[in-house]
Design an enzyme around this catalytic site. Structure first.
Site, short mmCIF file in Angstrom:
data_model
loop_
_atom_site.label_atom_id
_atom_site.label_comp_id
_atom_site.label_asym_id
_atom_site.label_seq_id
_atom_site.Cartn_x
_atom_site.Cartn_y
_atom_site.Cartn_z
N HIS A 136 69.76 -56.72 28.40
CA HIS A 136 69.69 -57.83 27.44
C HIS A 136 68.35 -57.85 26.71
CE1 HIS A 136 67.21 -60.71 29.89
NE2 HIS A 136 67.78 -60.12 30.92
N ASP B 287 61.42 -58.42 31.44
CA ASP B 287 62.79 -58.88 31.72
C ASP B 287 63.39 -59.29 30.37
OD1 ASP B 287 65.13 -60.10 32.62
OD2 ASP B 287 64.09 -61.87 33.38
N GLU C 56 71.73 -63.66 27.92
CA GLU C 56 71.69 -63.51 29.38
C GLU C 56 70.83 -64.57 30.04
OE1 GLU C 56 70.56 -62.22 33.37
OE2 GLU C 56 69.24 -62.66 31.68
N GLU C 57 69.70 -64.91 29.44
CA GLU C 57 68.77 -65.85 30.07
C GLU C 57 69.36 -67.26 30.19
OE1 GLU C 57 66.34 -65.07 31.71
OE2 GLU C 57 65.43 -63.26 30.92
N ASP D 186 68.87 -54.58 34.82
CA ASP D 186 68.00 -55.74 34.67
C ASP D 186 66.85 -55.59 35.64
OD1 ASP D 186 67.05 -58.21 33.83
OD2 ASP D 186 69.01 -59.18 33.97
N HIS E 154 59.58 -63.89 35.06
CA HIS E 154 59.59 -65.15 34.32
C HIS E 154 58.20 -65.78 34.23
CE1 HIS E 154 64.18 -66.09 34.19
NE2 HIS E 154 63.90 -64.85 33.85
#
Length: 346
Positions: A71, A188, A222-223, A242, A322
């Site tokens: 993603h 990510d 995706e997030e 991922d 994150h």
């Protein structure tokens, strides 16, 4: 098989991707950029109505179709309201702590194409002024964005063209070091997208075809949990690529390919996961098998969307996910190598 993957190519593409703002739902620019690169590699990327990219790589045999996803969407925010003093209150896009963005530089993207610089602060940002500056809870209600323009009222900010619902992107702060370390926000999952580009570059350069037809799925939501909730129905095996989470009770590292056996959606397919482990051993690729109880992937979205698939999850190890993330070029290259091992042979 030891593919001669182009490490420099993958890192150059990664740097480009990291510097293109793309919070979930605001991926138009990065998808145009990716479409041009895919075309340069000799493939075509189609887009679904939702904005997901689909790249088809024909196989040497007919019948089976394998899906591989990554993603391009990232964490970010939106303008929730404009305060009476001209500051912006924001709402988060994706799951992160407010501590991880406090003090971060950002851009506000207006719907007519303007961009403004800003900084994320608490509503009590100075220890010289507020006695409870250190102790106040870091939550959305206590955070705001200071705009780098001469504004002191709601009307001033509105005059800039800033409105509720405008997207906000975080400064990625990309650093690519000569020793292979890469630190940036949004590894990510842009590190995985770079691995897929390296995968395609090798196939094109070597004039190779995978055994079975491959459909690469580039998702843009995706997030927020529904990135690959739709995938082409002919896909029967699906590998989500991922980032691998790192930390206490986990065995991976920033140089490993992480193979996830189970996440918040439950266990991944036994046979596919076992094959990935066996191939990593055979190819002598540093790898780790881990469990991610607080994690979901595009495979999660596809399964919950009703896809009748077997699914697996792998990707480069990423520290401080994150947050202020870090990985290593080795993990990206090895991720591409493991994918090639999986698709080139029975």
């Amino acid at each position: 098989m030891k593919p001669n993957l182009n490490r420099a190519y993958m890192i150059e593409r990664l740097e480009e991707l990291l510097n293109i703002p793309s919070p979930s739902g605001f991926c138009m620019e990065i998808m145009k950029h990716l479409e041009l690169e895919v075309d340069r590699l000799g493939y075509k990327m189609e887009q679904t109505p939702k904005g997901t990219g689909i790249i088809t790589i024909p196989g040497r045999t007919e019948g089976k179709v394998i899906g591989i996803s990554a993603h391009v969407d990232t964490l970010g925010a939106m303008v929730r309201s404009i305060k009476s003093n001209g500051m912006i209150r924001f709402t988060s896009i994706g799951g992160y702590t407010m501590e991880s963005v406090e003090g971060e530089y950002c851009q506000i993207h207006t719907r007519d194409g303007r961009r403004y610089e800003g900084t994320v602060l608490t509503t009590k940002p100075s220890v010289h002024v507020y006695s409870d500056a250190r102790d106040m809870k870091r939550e959305e209600a206590n955070m705001e964005i200071r705009i780098d323009e001469a504004v002191s009222s709601k009307e001033d900010t509105e005059q800039l063209g800033i409105s509720v619902g405008d997207f906000i992107s975080w400064d990625p702060r990309v650093r690519i070091l000569p020793n292979g370390w890469i630190k940036s926000r949004h590894l990510d999952d842009k590190a995985s997208v770079a691995a897929l580009l390296g995968f395609m570059e090798w196939l094109q350069r070597e004039g190779k075809q995978p055994l079975h037809t491959i459909k690469l799925v580039i998702s843009t939501y995706e997030e927020v949990g529904h990135g690959a909730s739709y995938i082409p129905e002919e896909i029967t095996e699906f590998i989500a690529v991922d980032m691998g989470a790192l930390g206490e009770d986990l065995s991976g590292s920033e140089k490993h390919v992480s193979i996830c056996a189970k996440d918040s959606s439950g266990p991944y397919d036994y046979g596919m996961t076992t094959k990935l482990i066996e191939l990593a051993k055979r190819e002598e690729l540093p790898y780790a098998v881990d469990i991610y109880p607080h994690y979901g992937s595009d495979a999660t979205a596809a399964l919950r969307g009703g896809s009748n698939i077997r699914a697996a999850l792998l990707g480069p190890g990423v520290h401080a996910s994150h947050g202020m993330e870090r990985s290593h070029a080795d993990a990206i290259v090895n991720t591409a190598a493991l994918l090639l091992a999986y698709v080139m042979e029975p």
